[in-house]
Design an enzyme around this catalytic site. Structure first.
Site, mmCIF file in Angstrom:
data_model
loop_
_atom_site.group_PDB
_atom_site.id
_atom_site.type_symbol
_atom_site.label_atom_id
_atom_site.label_comp_id
_atom_site.label_asym_id
_atom_site.label_seq_id
_atom_site.Cartn_x
_atom_site.Cartn_y
_atom_site.Cartn_z
ATOM 1 N N SER A 16 102.797 -7.470 56.811
ATOM 2 C CA SER A 16 102.696 -8.709 56.032
ATOM 3 C C SER A 16 102.925 -9.952 56.882
ATOM 4 O O SER A 16 102.911 -11.064 56.351
ATOM 5 C CB SER A 16 103.725 -8.665 54.895
ATOM 6 O OG SER A 16 104.978 -8.262 55.403
ATOM 7 N N THR A 118 107.085 -12.349 53.445
ATOM 8 C CA THR A 118 107.220 -13.440 54.423
ATOM 9 C C THR A 118 108.518 -13.224 55.159
ATOM 10 O O THR A 118 109.507 -12.813 54.531
ATOM 11 C CB THR A 118 107.277 -14.802 53.686
ATOM 12 O OG1 THR A 118 106.044 -14.997 52.994
ATOM 13 C CG2 THR A 118 107.502 -15.968 54.630
ATOM 14 N N THR A 135 103.878 -15.623 57.706
ATOM 15 C CA THR A 135 103.294 -14.561 56.876
ATOM 16 C C THR A 135 101.802 -14.413 57.168
ATOM 17 O O THR A 135 101.162 -15.360 57.649
ATOM 18 C CB THR A 135 103.486 -14.885 55.377
ATOM 19 O OG1 THR A 135 102.969 -13.802 54.585
ATOM 20 C CG2 THR A 135 102.768 -16.153 54.963
ATOM 21 N N ARG A 145 92.208 -18.998 52.087
ATOM 22 C CA ARG A 145 93.320 -19.151 51.129
ATOM 23 C C ARG A 145 94.618 -19.497 51.888
ATOM 24 O O ARG A 145 94.953 -18.893 52.887
ATOM 25 C CB ARG A 145 93.502 -17.853 50.342
ATOM 26 C CG ARG A 145 94.672 -17.870 49.348
ATOM 27 C CD ARG A 145 95.934 -17.286 49.926
ATOM 28 N NE ARG A 145 96.997 -17.126 48.935
ATOM 29 C CZ ARG A 145 98.243 -16.805 49.248
ATOM 30 N NH1 ARG A 145 98.602 -16.601 50.491
ATOM 31 N NH2 ARG A 145 99.164 -16.690 48.323
ATOM 32 N N THR A 168 109.741 -16.459 49.394
ATOM 33 C CA THR A 168 108.753 -15.410 49.616
ATOM 34 C C THR A 168 108.233 -14.964 48.248
ATOM 35 O O THR A 168 108.865 -15.210 47.223
ATOM 36 C CB THR A 168 109.341 -14.222 50.415
ATOM 37 O OG1 THR A 168 108.332 -13.217 50.579
ATOM 38 C CG2 THR A 168 110.524 -13.592 49.724
ATOM 39 N N GLY A 169 107.078 -14.308 48.259
ATOM 40 C CA GLY A 169 106.483 -13.862 46.997
ATOM 41 C C GLY A 169 105.114 -14.477 46.803
ATOM 42 O O GLY A 169 104.535 -15.020 47.745
#
Ligand code: ASP
Length: 251
Positions: A16, A118, A135, A145, A168-169
């Site tokens: 990631s 991240t 990330t 994106r 993060t998320g």
């Protein structure tokens, strides 16, 4: 702070972040990273950066060497090259295999509830905060994106007069709510780091209940060194290191 982020970017087994990060829908790895300092609110970021590592170091150079805060895509790559970073391959055998598998299943781009993360690090020393994050974003995202991570006030924020936070998320949710800026402002108003993080996550869920289905987590350090962490779901790990002691802050 920088070395902590770089260690994860260089680890090809982390899918990631950095090398080994999962690619976008067309099979290219696009990195987002940023760096912010709390003393003068100086900041730098890169978004949709292909082929260069460490992304966090390119982000730091954006702050140090340009009058700008954010460079994206080809512009960021040209800048990295000019600063002496060498272009390199971010895809690994394993990330190509996972991308091919996703292609075979014909899932829509960006349709992935997991496989994203991240690395975020906050350093606090003698009253000064530095925060950085990096990330590869959501796997199979649309090319171009950009998530929350390179956006000041969304993915990260630092102000020596209040505190620092990193998130993060699902970046779209974090962007919508300017998560780290809200957390830092809550600490400025006197909230503890823990209450600031929890308050913002609760507000997100109240305002947009679907947020409970999205993974979002935020980590903060207040100007007195106190730490806090909150998330919409389990599975997020955070650690605090003070001198030589490392403790887990919660998951
Ligand atoms: N926030 C990252 C993004 O949306 C992903 C993650 O941290 O899970 O790009």
């Amino acid at each position: 702070v920088e070395q902590g982020v770089i260690a994860v970017e260089m680890n090809r087994r982390v899918h990631s972040v950095g090398r080994g990060g999962l690619p976008n829908s067309s099979g290219q790895v696009e990195l987002d990273a940023a760096w912010m300092e709390g003393s003068q609110l100086r900041a730098g970021g890169v978004a949709a950066l292909r082929d260069f590592l460490p992304a966090v170091s390119v982000a730091r150079k954006v702050m140090e060497k340009t009058p700008h805060v954010l460079l994206v895509g080809e512009g960021a790559e040209g800048f990295a090259r000019q600063q002496g970073f060498r272009s390199q391959r971010l895809l690994t055998k394993e990330s190509i295999r996972l991308w091919r598998e996703w292609k075979r299943n014909q899932a829509p781009p960006g349709a992935s509830g997991s496989g994203h993360d991240t690395v975020g690090v906050i350093g606090w020393h003698k009253g000064h905060a530095i925060v950085a994050c990096s990330t590869s974003g959501l796997p199979w995202k649309l090319p171009g994106r950009v998530g929350d991570s390179p956006i000041i006030g969304a993915g990260l924020y630092a102000d020596d007069q209040a505190g620092a936070a990193v998130a993060t998320g699902i970046g779209e949710e974090i962007l919508r709510f300017s998560v780290t800026s809200r957390v830092v402002e809550a600490m400025r108003r006197g909230a503890s780091a823990q209450n600031a993080c929890e308050g913002v996550i609760r507000f997100m869920i109240r305002r947009k209940p679907e947020t409970t289905k999205a993974m979002v987590a935020v980590l903060a350090v207040r100007k007195d060194g106190q730490c806090g962490v909150a998330a919409t779901c389990r599975g997020f790990s955070a650690y605090v290191r003070k001198d030589k002691h490392i403790t887990e802050l919660g998951s």
